[in-house]
Scaffold this motif. Structure first.
Motif, PDB file in Angstrom:
ATOM      1  N   GLY A  40      13.531  13.976  25.188  1.00 20.16           N
ATOM      2  CA  GLY A  40      14.959  14.061  25.450  1.00 20.16           C
ATOM      3  C   GLY A  40      15.787  13.834  24.202  1.00 20.16           C
ATOM      4  O   GLY A  40      17.005  13.821  24.264  1.00 20.16           O
ATOM      5  N   GLY A  41      15.141  13.624  23.093  1.00 26.00           N
ATOM      6  CA  GLY A  41      15.878  13.421  21.844  1.00 26.00           C
ATOM      7  C   GLY A  41      16.357  11.997  21.652  1.00 26.00           C
ATOM      8  O   GLY A  41      17.163  11.727  20.773  1.00 26.00           O
ATOM      9  N   VAL A  42      15.885  11.070  22.502  1.00 23.17           N
ATOM     10  CA  VAL A  42      16.342   9.682  22.403  1.00 23.17           C
ATOM     11  C   VAL A  42      15.912   9.059  21.076  1.00 23.17           C
ATOM     12  O   VAL A  42      16.723   8.460  20.364  1.00 23.17           O
ATOM     13  N   VAL A  51       6.684   5.679  17.389  1.00 23.79           N
ATOM     14  CA  VAL A  51       5.501   4.813  17.363  1.00 23.79           C
ATOM     15  C   VAL A  51       5.782   3.551  18.176  1.00 23.79           C
ATOM     16  O   VAL A  51       4.963   3.133  18.997  1.00 23.79           O
ATOM     17  N   LEU A  52       6.979   2.984  17.981  1.00 19.57           N
ATOM     18  CA  LEU A  52       7.326   1.765  18.716  1.00 19.57           C
ATOM     19  C   LEU A  52       7.330   2.032  20.217  1.00 19.57           C
ATOM     20  O   LEU A  52       6.830   1.229  20.998  1.00 19.57           O
ATOM     21  N   PHE A  53       7.853   3.195  20.613  1.00 14.30           N
ATOM     22  CA  PHE A  53       7.886   3.517  22.040  1.00 14.30           C
ATOM     23  C   PHE A  53       6.475   3.684  22.599  1.00 14.30           C
ATOM     24  O   PHE A  53       6.180   3.216  23.688  1.00 14.30           O
ATOM     25  N   VAL A  54       5.635   4.356  21.829  1.00 10.74           N
ATOM     26  CA  VAL A  54       4.262   4.568  22.300  1.00 10.74           C
ATOM     27  C   VAL A  54       3.534   3.228  22.404  1.00 10.74           C
ATOM     28  O   VAL A  54       2.828   2.964  23.374  1.00 10.74           O
ATOM     29  N   PHE A  83       1.791   1.062  25.739  1.00 10.63           N
ATOM     30  CA  PHE A  83       0.484   0.466  25.958  1.00 10.63           C
ATOM     31  C   PHE A  83       0.552  -1.041  26.198  1.00 10.63           C
ATOM     32  O   PHE A  83      -0.260  -1.605  26.875  1.00 10.63           O
ATOM     33  N   PHE A  84       1.557  -1.678  25.559  1.00 10.07           N
ATOM     34  CA  PHE A  84       1.634  -3.127  25.720  1.00 10.07           C
ATOM     35  C   PHE A  84       2.827  -3.477  26.613  1.00 10.07           C
ATOM     36  O   PHE A  84       3.941  -3.647  26.134  1.00 10.07           O
ATOM     37  N   GLY A  85       2.574  -3.546  27.892  1.00 12.45           N
ATOM     38  CA  GLY A  85       3.631  -3.981  28.797  1.00 12.45           C
ATOM     39  C   GLY A  85       4.253  -2.838  29.573  1.00 12.45           C
ATOM     40  O   GLY A  85       4.664  -3.012  30.695  1.00 12.45           O
ATOM     41  N   GLY A  86       4.313  -1.667  28.983  1.00 11.87           N
ATOM     42  CA  GLY A  86       4.776  -0.505  29.721  1.00 11.87           C
ATOM     43  C   GLY A  86       6.259  -0.406  29.936  1.00 11.87           C
ATOM     44  O   GLY A  86       6.722   0.393  30.735  1.00 11.87           O
ATOM     45  N   PHE A  87       7.072  -1.205  29.188  1.00 13.80           N
ATOM     46  CA  PHE A  87       8.513  -1.075  29.390  1.00 13.80           C
ATOM     47  C   PHE A  87       9.101   0.068  28.572  1.00 13.80           C
ATOM     48  O   PHE A  87      10.232   0.455  28.771  1.00 13.80           O
ATOM     49  N   GLY A  88       8.298   0.632  27.665  1.00 10.51           N
ATOM     50  CA  GLY A  88       8.759   1.744  26.820  1.00 10.51           C
ATOM     51  C   GLY A  88       9.353   2.906  27.602  1.00 10.51           C
ATOM     52  O   GLY A  88      10.497   3.283  27.369  1.00 10.51           O
ATOM     53  N   PRO A  89       8.597   3.462  28.568  1.00  6.19           N
ATOM     54  CA  PRO A  89       9.117   4.611  29.294  1.00  6.19           C
ATOM     55  C   PRO A  89      10.414   4.293  30.044  1.00  6.19           C
ATOM     56  O   PRO A  89      11.318   5.123  30.110  1.00  6.19           O
ATOM     57  N   VAL A 132      12.785   2.039  29.278  1.00  2.39           N
ATOM     58  CA  VAL A 132      13.881   2.005  28.305  1.00  2.39           C
ATOM     59  C   VAL A 132      14.254   3.417  27.899  1.00  2.39           C
ATOM     60  O   VAL A 132      15.428   3.784  27.822  1.00  2.39           O
ATOM     61  N   TYR A 133      13.223   4.228  27.694  1.00  2.00           N
ATOM     62  CA  TYR A 133      13.454   5.606  27.269  1.00  2.00           C
ATOM     63  C   TYR A 133      14.266   6.365  28.309  1.00  2.00           C
ATOM     64  O   TYR A 133      15.252   7.021  28.000  1.00  2.00           O
ATOM     65  N   ILE A 134      13.866   6.238  29.568  1.00  4.77           N
ATOM     66  CA  ILE A 134      14.540   6.987  30.625  1.00  4.77           C
ATOM     67  C   ILE A 134      15.989   6.524  30.750  1.00  4.77           C
ATOM     68  O   ILE A 134      16.915   7.334  30.875  1.00  4.77           O
ATOM     69  N   ILE A 135      16.204   5.194  30.662  1.00  5.21           N
ATOM     70  CA  ILE A 135      17.571   4.685  30.755  1.00  5.21           C
ATOM     71  C   ILE A 135      18.420   5.246  29.612  1.00  5.21           C
ATOM     72  O   ILE A 135      19.530   5.746  29.819  1.00  5.21           O
ATOM     73  N   LEU A 136      17.878   5.198  28.408  1.00  3.44           N
ATOM     74  CA  LEU A 136      18.617   5.726  27.264  1.00  3.44           C
ATOM     75  C   LEU A 136      18.888   7.222  27.429  1.00  3.44           C
ATOM     76  O   LEU A 136      19.939   7.719  27.066  1.00  3.44           O
TER      77      LEU A 136
END
Lengths: 535, 122
Positions: A123-125, A142-145, A149-155, A157-161
């Protein structure tokens, strides 16, 4: 030789050389920058394109005429550069506005967070965040990926952004995103990045206004469906890439940890605290160096997983590499790995071609009582007790200074065909040649002893010279005449193997019991039998 | 204020006037207009014309229709609207007044320079 492109301007189709195309596109971009913001600007751009098409059509005589840079230059000279006619055509009110705006743009533009579609994977975030913090978007990805793997909050945060941040669509938004000043040259630069957009416009604008209206709606729906499919595909791609990276990473790290960190001292300092794989290579006879065998193994397993890791990373970060060279190198190394591993395998297998067997039969001395007591030695080697690694019928003792193998013998009891108590010991071994295999037989060291009615067996056999596995085996059979009784002590449970008995009792339960040889075979003595059945 | 900008501003007004004049004779499409304007050196680069046409159309002075062409896709034929005709009449009047005034001033200036020159030589 020159590459040509087919283009579509205002209903005309042209074949155009690539450099000419670049020039034309550049010029059209400048035109659209000039007029896109004003009312009716799109129409002006369309009209100009129409004229360009007409001029090109006039110069292109014949069906398959190819348009060259020369012709494009002529057209541009005829039409003029946007700045040539900008002053003549600009409305007077706008001129004053423009000067006003100019002074405003001299101030530093405040950065705003947008989504960067030009630099996007999903999405260009990440692209937008990268622009906002002036870091390479790859780092953010890299930080998002990692967060995935560690905790799974990446996706999440990404979707909210993705939902709350607007996409940078106009040139000025794109400049705001990067925090650059909105000046004509800056806008021009941003426009250049819209390669795909302009190309699409050239095709779209060819359609007349009337039916463009209808086709726009259809196109919008199609675009939406396309976008959804595209995003779905990208998510899937991301997922696969994530799995690839994860698998590759884990396998390679464990491979290196396994082979290098544990066994590195082995070939660097000669210190023999060796790893399991190295140990396995050490106790198996082969003509190759254990280093080469390990190297082959690393390549054989490592290369495919390294490739998976690499592909996964490339799927996410899309960097440019010379795939051909990398692919060839990887394949080459893998083939080397196969050859080395095959060589190792063959080299090992060649040591097992021949086999030898030796039978020793002992007639036991007459005993005073009718009962024989079977037991193992009480004093055993400390090394045997501390060995924990097992390979087939061998236990391996492995310490800093030595490797020692302990083989496990099998013990069976059968009915004697005469009145003698006999102990038959079969020795087996393999080797490269018949000679070697019989030499290996000779290396087998096994002890047992008879003290009147007590017979003690060693719980293991050892190897005299090289501590190498050649498939050495020992099978013992005690031939017991009918009417004789044996008492199998608890320690024997390690070596007794598949002793046939009338009760069909499993080896593990046969110890600590009296057994009598009857006509039908070995049988538990009556009082023990009752007890046994009572359990 | 540089000379290029000044002539550009002048030419802009005149160009709009000339476009309307040409269209008052008969309907035309952009290339016809270009041909005529180029022949009298009123436009140097063709790109100039299109923004003007669109703006005049947006002001309601012109309208256009699509007409099939033998050589390619349909072309835009421009014609003067009633509003455009009225606007042109007004422009005609002011043009005459303007040229008169301009000429008068220019002649006077030229005479003044000439007399100055004479005075200098005397």
């Amino acid at each position: 030789m020159k590459k040509t492109v087919k283009i579509h301007i205002s209903g005309y189709i042209f074949t155009i050389e690539e450099d000419a195309y670049d020039k034309l596109e550049d010029w059209l971009k400048k035109i659209s920058t000039q007029f896109s913001d004003e009312e009716g600007g799109q129409e002006i751009i369309e009209d100009i394109e129409f004229r360009v098409a007409e001029l090109l059509n006039d110069s292109a005589i014949g069906e398959e005429k190819i348009i060259t840079l020369n012709e494009i230059n002529k057209v541009i000279t005829t039409m003029g550069m946007p700045e040539d006619f900008a002053e003549e055509t600009r409305e007077t009110t706008q001129t004053s506005q423009a000067t006003e705006q100019k002074s405003k743009f001299d101030k530093k533009i405040k950065k705003r967070l947008y989504r960067d579609y030009d630099n996007s994977l999903l999405g260009g975030v990440c692209g937008g965040l990268g622009a906002y913090f002036s870091i390479d978007p790859v780092i953010i990805r890299v930080l998002f990926v990692l967060a995935f793997f560690f905790g799974g909050f990446g996706p999440l945060v990404y979707i909210i952004l993705w939902i709350i941040t607007p996409a940078a669509k106009t040139s000025s938004q794109k400049l705001e995103m990067k925090g650059e000043r909105v000046s004509v040259s800056n806008i021009e630069r941003t426009i250049k990045e819209e390669f795909e957009n302009v190309k699409k416009n050239i095709i779209n604008q060819s359609k007349s206004e009337n039916y463009r209206h209808i086709s726009n709606t259809v196109q919008n729906i199609l675009n939406l469906i396309f976008a959804i499919i595209k995003v779905g595909f990208k998510v899937l791609l991301y997922f696969i890439a994530g799995v690839f990276i994860f698998t590759g990473f884990v396998v390679i790290i464990s491979l290196f940890a396994f082979l290098f960190f544990q066994s590195a001292p082995d070939f660097i300092s000669g210190n023999q605290n060796i790893s399991d794989i190295n140990l396995a290579l050490n106790i198996v006879p082969m003509q190759m160096s254990s280093f080469l065998a390990q190297f082959g193994l690393i390549l054989l397993i490592g290369i495919p997983f390294a490739s998976i890791l690499y592909i996964g990373i490339k799927m996410i970060f899309k960097f440019k590499t010379n795939n051909k060279i990398i692919g060839l190198t990887a394949t080459g190394l893998w083939v080397v790995g196969i050859i080395l591993s095959l060589g190792t395998g063959l080299s090992i297998a060649s040591n097992y071609k021949a086999d030898s067997k030796q039978i020793k039969t002992f007639i036991l001395k007459e005993t005073q009582s009718d009962t024989l007591y079977l037991d193992i030695f009480n004093e055993t080697d400390d090394d045997y007790i501390s060995s924990e690694i097992n390979a087939g019928n061998f236990s391996i003792y492995n310490s800093k200074n030595k490797v020692k193998l302990f083989g496990e013998p099998n013990f069976n009891i059968k009915k004697s065909d005469d009145n003698n108590i006999k102990l038959k010991i079969n020795y087996y071994s393999r080797g490269k040649t018949k000679k070697q295999s019989s030499r290996n037989l000779g290396n087998i060291d096994y002890n047992w002893i008879q003290k009147d009615s007590l017979i003690q067996f060693s719980p293991y056999f050892t190897l005299k010279a090289p501590q190498k596995i050649f498939g050495q085996k020992i099978k013992m059979t005690l031939y017991l005449p009918e009417g004789k009784t044996v008492y199998i002590k608890d320690g024997m449970s390690d070596i007794i193997y598949d002793i046939e008995n009338v009760q069909n009792m499993w080896d593990g339960n046969m110890t600590d019991k009296f057994w009598i040889m009857t006509e039908e075979g070995l049988s538990v003595t009556s009082e023990e039998n009752e007890e046994g059945e009572g359990i | 204020m540089d000379i290029a900008n000044a002539t550009a501003q002048m030419r802009k007004g005149i160009l709009e006037f000339c476009i309307l004049s040409i269209l008052s004779r008969n309907d035309a499409y952009a290339s016809d207009l270009i041909k005529e304007l180029k022949s009298v050196d009123l436009i140097i680069v063709e790109g100039t014309l299109y923004p003007l046409l669109t703006r005049q159309k947006n002001y309601g002075l012109l309208s256009y229709r699509w007409e099939e062409s033998l050589k390619g896709p349909p072309r835009k034929y421009y014609r003067l609207t009633d509003e455009g005709s009225m606007f042109l009449e007004k422009l005609d009047l002011s043009w005459e007044k303007l040229t008169e005034s301009v000429n008068e001033i220019r002649n006077a200036s030229r005479d003044a320079i000439n007399t100055d020159d004479l005075n200098d030589t005397v």
